[in-house]
Design an enzyme around this catalytic site. Structure first.
Site, PDB file in Angstrom:
ATOM      1  N   ASP A   5     -10.928   1.956  -3.496  1.00  0.00           N
ATOM      2  CA  ASP A   5     -10.922   2.113  -1.911  1.00  0.00           C
ATOM      3  C   ASP A   5     -12.627   2.216  -2.075  1.00  0.00           C
ATOM      4  O   ASP A   5     -13.415   1.683  -0.857  1.00  0.00           O
ATOM      5  CB  ASP A   5     -10.433   3.287  -1.196  1.00  0.00           C
ATOM      6  CG  ASP A   5      -9.297   2.530  -0.607  1.00  0.00           C
ATOM      7  OD1 ASP A   5      -9.158   0.875  -0.212  1.00  0.00           O
ATOM      8  OD2 ASP A   5      -8.583   3.058  -0.149  1.00  0.00           O
TER       9      ASP A   5
ATOM     10  N   ASP B  54       0.927  -0.830   0.074  1.00  0.00           N
ATOM     11  CA  ASP B  54       0.162   0.007  -0.258  1.00  0.00           C
ATOM     12  C   ASP B  54       0.955   0.944  -0.060  1.00  0.00           C
ATOM     13  O   ASP B  54       1.756   0.984   0.036  1.00  0.00           O
ATOM     14  CB  ASP B  54      -1.018  -0.390   0.938  1.00  0.00           C
ATOM     15  CG  ASP B  54      -2.618   0.685   1.280  1.00  0.00           C
ATOM     16  OD1 ASP B  54      -2.262   1.426  -0.232  1.00  0.00           O
ATOM     17  OD2 ASP B  54      -3.106   0.575   1.842  1.00  0.00           O
TER      18      ASP B  54
HETATM   19  C1  DGJ Z   1      -6.116   2.076   1.484  1.00  0.00           C
HETATM   20  C2  DGJ Z   1      -6.260   1.060   0.816  1.00  0.00           C
HETATM   21  O1  DGJ Z   1      -6.246   0.862  -0.037  1.00  0.00           O
HETATM   22  C3  DGJ Z   1      -7.494  -0.025   2.316  1.00  0.00           C
HETATM   23  O2  DGJ Z   1      -7.626  -1.380   1.168  1.00  0.00           O
HETATM   24  C4  DGJ Z   1      -6.620  -1.116   3.507  1.00  0.00           C
HETATM   25  O3  DGJ Z   1      -5.512  -1.771   2.958  1.00  0.00           O
HETATM   26  C5  DGJ Z   1      -6.115   0.810   3.901  1.00  0.00           C
HETATM   27  N1  DGJ Z   1      -5.245   1.552   2.891  1.00  0.00           N
HETATM   28  C6  DGJ Z   1      -5.417   0.476   5.066  1.00  0.00           C
HETATM   29  O4  DGJ Z   1      -5.028   1.330   6.083  1.00  0.00           O
END
Ligand code: DGJ
Length: 734
Positions: free
Chosen positions: A548, A478
């Site tokens: 997201d 991430d």
């Molecule tokens: C952003 C990601 O896109 C989410 O799926 C998740 O992993 C969060 N970060 C966690 O902080």
């Protein structure tokens, strides 16, 4: 041979299955662009250019009397600033004497078998031994700046790649203020630009508009390719549709700040320049030093669908690498939307137990598992399991999850650090920040200086230890903020303009090392969803978390927009809870399944809270996904509706390469009262073959389904959906 040189006419011609790209070395040594488009036979296209001077356009010194030609009007392969071409330039320099001119003239060229590589940068690779490389060398005679333009030709893929190597072959330093990857010219016509914009939770929304006389820029200055603009643009005929019309794609294989700029010349031709963003960029080349631009993947096709197919193919087979890129992807459960930071071993195991019973294959432990990470204000940088959260340790948790028959995956955000972390307390200088200033914050975290070898070494050691000590088969990588205060304490003041690009090179170096050393691990990219969804990342991570926003109805546009350039197998997509956490919308589980299945498929909800009906449906979905995975991930993708049009439905179709199977997907965004049944014309079938659909529909020819269409039964309720499976009847032909 897909590259030919006509010595007499000084023509360089590149040929792919459906396209021709031609350039010419003129008598003054300019490398002119003559043509890119559909095949035109063995034709010298130089007749299309009539040299002239339209006034206030610079003439090369050699033509000072005739004033017969100008670089300002001439289509060029790599334009330079300061010497009479007033349009968008590909390269801008500051020479040691302070002058800002570079006049690039042809020196030599070379044709070689195979595909060039770009040191330190991802690049399309040759899979079937079909690629050829053309290298054309241009030089500025005064300073010795030498530019090697590289063209990779993939004949059957209909792909041409371009990259430039800039070398200082002079005796004094040269500073690059811009070094683009590609300059591409489109002759006067009526062109549209199709690009993909958005924001966090709303990535890659397609927008199409005519290219007018304003300079148009699609760019990111965020240090990443970004949610805001994707480094992929399509220039197409104003009349181009999914099925026909000249369409040109330019996809930058790069994960940092970029620019794609378009400008009409005074006489109406369109120039596209694309590469690393020049905003805040400078790069000093001491004598002997070189700079490599990232690669641009170009393709020409008749119609938007064919263009997408070209990109899907090249990304699946020649961009994504490693053990996993063509392998069946495990169906996963991710705990993020089930627990957020409120996780415990007990809760995780309860979810894993349900997951195993439903047929899920991989359990992914998301954010919150490491030391100090009770919320998103602390812990980043300390990649050691939290004793509070996991009192029995990570190893024990993984063993228990493995014992349920599930593989185990884990979330990391290596490029980041919280001020509240042991790493930051020990190495505050490892974070990007400008001297004497409080840094700009994002999610209350700082960005590590990935241009530093010591930072990369620390991260390699943390992640490799995790992988060596535990049975981990998947990593979610991430990256949750944009770059700012881009200043490295390890570089001198005059090299600070290099930091943003060196950051990206550092990320690539670390990913290269980890993916090479741990080939069995499936890496999934992520940046607050799809904020770094680009071909550069796909070289290391064959799938990327698409957004997201997990709302299935929103995903129709996000995944539909993404589909113009990127294949279904690259788009991480999960079934999440209803009502959805981002939009509050309630959607049937069947619809959520259909949308997520057109992606790298998984679940992200609290499985311990499901009804028996939902569990039964999930078991069915996983079984179906396995049956259809080849079609979903490897089939040809057809958009049956324009996702950005205000239609009440979205439909898309996959067809196997041999046309023997097809899957049609339909989701209603808004049911309408007393509506006529929806009839859709299908695509991509064998017109002469007979297809079976279901019990209620007679066997139909491909031609009938493509011309007459298929009429869906009336669908009512909230966001209903349907799937059709088409199977070609064995030997069933008209
Ligand atoms: C952003 C990601 O896109 C989410 O799926 C998740 O992993 C969060 N970060 C966690 O902080």
């Amino acid at each position: 041979m897909s590259i030919q040189f006509d010595e007499q006419a000084k023509l360089l011609t590149l040929e792919t299955r459906s396209s021709v790209y031609q350039m010419q070395i003129d008598t003054l040594g300019y490398l002119r662009h003559l043509y890119y488009g559909r095949r035109v036979g063995p034709q010298n296209m130089s007749y299309t250019y009539r040299a002239y001077d339209c006034g206030f356009s610079g003439n090369p010194y050699e033509l000072r009397r005739e004033r017969s030609d100008s670089p300002d009007l001439m289509p060029q392969e790599y334009s330079s600033f300061g010497v009479g071409d007033y349009r968008l330039h590909s390269v801008a320099v500051v020479n040691a004497d302070g002058s800002r001119c570079a006049s690039l003239r042809y020196v030599e060229h070379e044709i070689t078998e195979g595909k060039y590589i770009i040191p330190g940068l991802p690049a399309v690779y040759d899979n079937g031994g079909e690629a050829e490389t053309l290298t054309v060398t241009l030089r500025d005679a005064v300073t010795g700046l030498t530019i090697r333009l590289r063209y990779g030709i993939f004949e059957t893929l209909d792909i041409i790649t371009r990259s430039a190597e800039l070398v200082n072959e002079g005796t004094a330093a040269i500073t690059l203020e811009k070094a683009a990857s590609v300059c591409l010219e489109f002759s006067r016509d009526s062109w549209d630009l199709l690009h993909f914009y958005g924001r966090h939770c709303l990535e890659r929304q397609p927008e199409r508009a005519p290219i007018g006389n304003l300079i148009t820029t699609v760019s990111s200055e965020r240090g990443t390719s970004s949610h805001h603009h994707n480094p992929f643009v399509i220039v197409c005929d104003h009349d181009a549709t999914e099925e026909q019309g000249d369409c040109f794609g330019a996809m930058l294989m790069y994960s940092g700040s970029f620019k794609a700029e378009l400008e009409r010349s005074q006489t109406g031709d369109v120039r596209l320049v694309m590469g690393v963003s020049d905003t805040g960029f400078s790069w000093t080349l001491s004598p002997g030093e070189r700079f490599h631009t990232p690669e641009v993947i170009l393709s020409y096709a008749d119609g938007l669908t064919a263009l997408s197919h070209n990109y899907h193919r090249v990304i699946r087979h020649n961009v994504c690498r490693g053990e996993h890129h063509l392998k069946r992807r495990p169906v996963l459960i991710n705990n993020w939307e089930a627990t957020y930071f409120n996780l415990s071993e007990e809760k995780l195991l309860a979810i894993a137990k349900e997951a195993a019973e439903l047929g899920v294959e991989l359990f992914v432990l998301d954010d919150g598992w490491f030391r100090g990470r009770i919320d998103d204000n602390a812990g980043l940088g300390d990649w050691f399991a939290s004793e509070q959260r996991l009192p029995n340790g990570l190893h024990a948790l993984i063993e228990k999850i493995n014992a349920l028959g599930l593989q185990f995956g884990i979330w990391v955000e290596p490029e980041m650090v919280n001020e509240d972390s042991d790493l930051y307390r020990a190495h505050p200088d490892w974070a990007l920040s400008a001297p004497g200033r409080e840094p700009t914050m994002g999610r209350n975290q700082l960005v590590l200086d990935m241009s530093r070898a010591d930072v990369r070494e620390y991260l390699y050691s943390c992640i490799s230890t995790l992988l060596l000590e535990n049975n981990i088969s998947y990593i979610k990588w991430d990256m949750n903020r944009s770059l700012s205060d881009v200043y490295s304490k390890a570089l001198p003041p005059e090299r600070q303009g290099e930091v943003a690009h060196r950051y990206v090179l550092g990320v690539y170096e670390l990913l290269e090392r980890l993916t090479a050393d741990f080939p069995h691990v499936l890496f999934e990219g992520c940046s607050g969803g799809g904020g770094r969804f680009d071909a550069g990342m796909l070289y290391y991570t064959p799938q990327i978390w698409c957004s997201d926003d997990t709302d299935a109805i929103e995903r129709l546009r996000i995944q539909g927009g993404t589909s113009y350039g990127y294949p279904v197998s690259t788009m991480g997509a999960h079934v999440s809870a209803s009502p959805n956490h981002q939009t509050g919308r309630a959607t049937p589980i069947e619809t959520r399944g259909i949308v997520a299945m057109s992606g790298a498929f998984g679940y992200e909800l609290d499985l311990t809270k499901l009804s028996e009906e939902d569990k039964t449906e999930i078991k069915r979905q996983i079984k179906q996904f396995h049956e259809d995975e080849d079609l979903l991930h490897g089939g040809l993708y057809y958009r049956l509706s324009d996702v950005s049009a205000p239609l009440h439905y979205v439909a898309w179709q996959m067809v196997s390469e041999d046309k023997s199977r097809s899957l049609v997907n339909l989701v209603l965004r808004a049911p309408r009262p007393n509506a006529a049944p929806l009839r859709l014309r299908l695509r991509g079938l064998d017109p002469d073959a007979l297809y079976r659909i279901d019990e209620d529909t007679p066997v139909c020819t491909g031609a009938a389904l493509m011309c007459g269409g298929y009429t869906f039964p009336q669908m009512l309720g909230d966001y209903p959906s349907a799937q059709l499976h088409l199977t070609k009847i064995e030997d069933g032909r008209l």
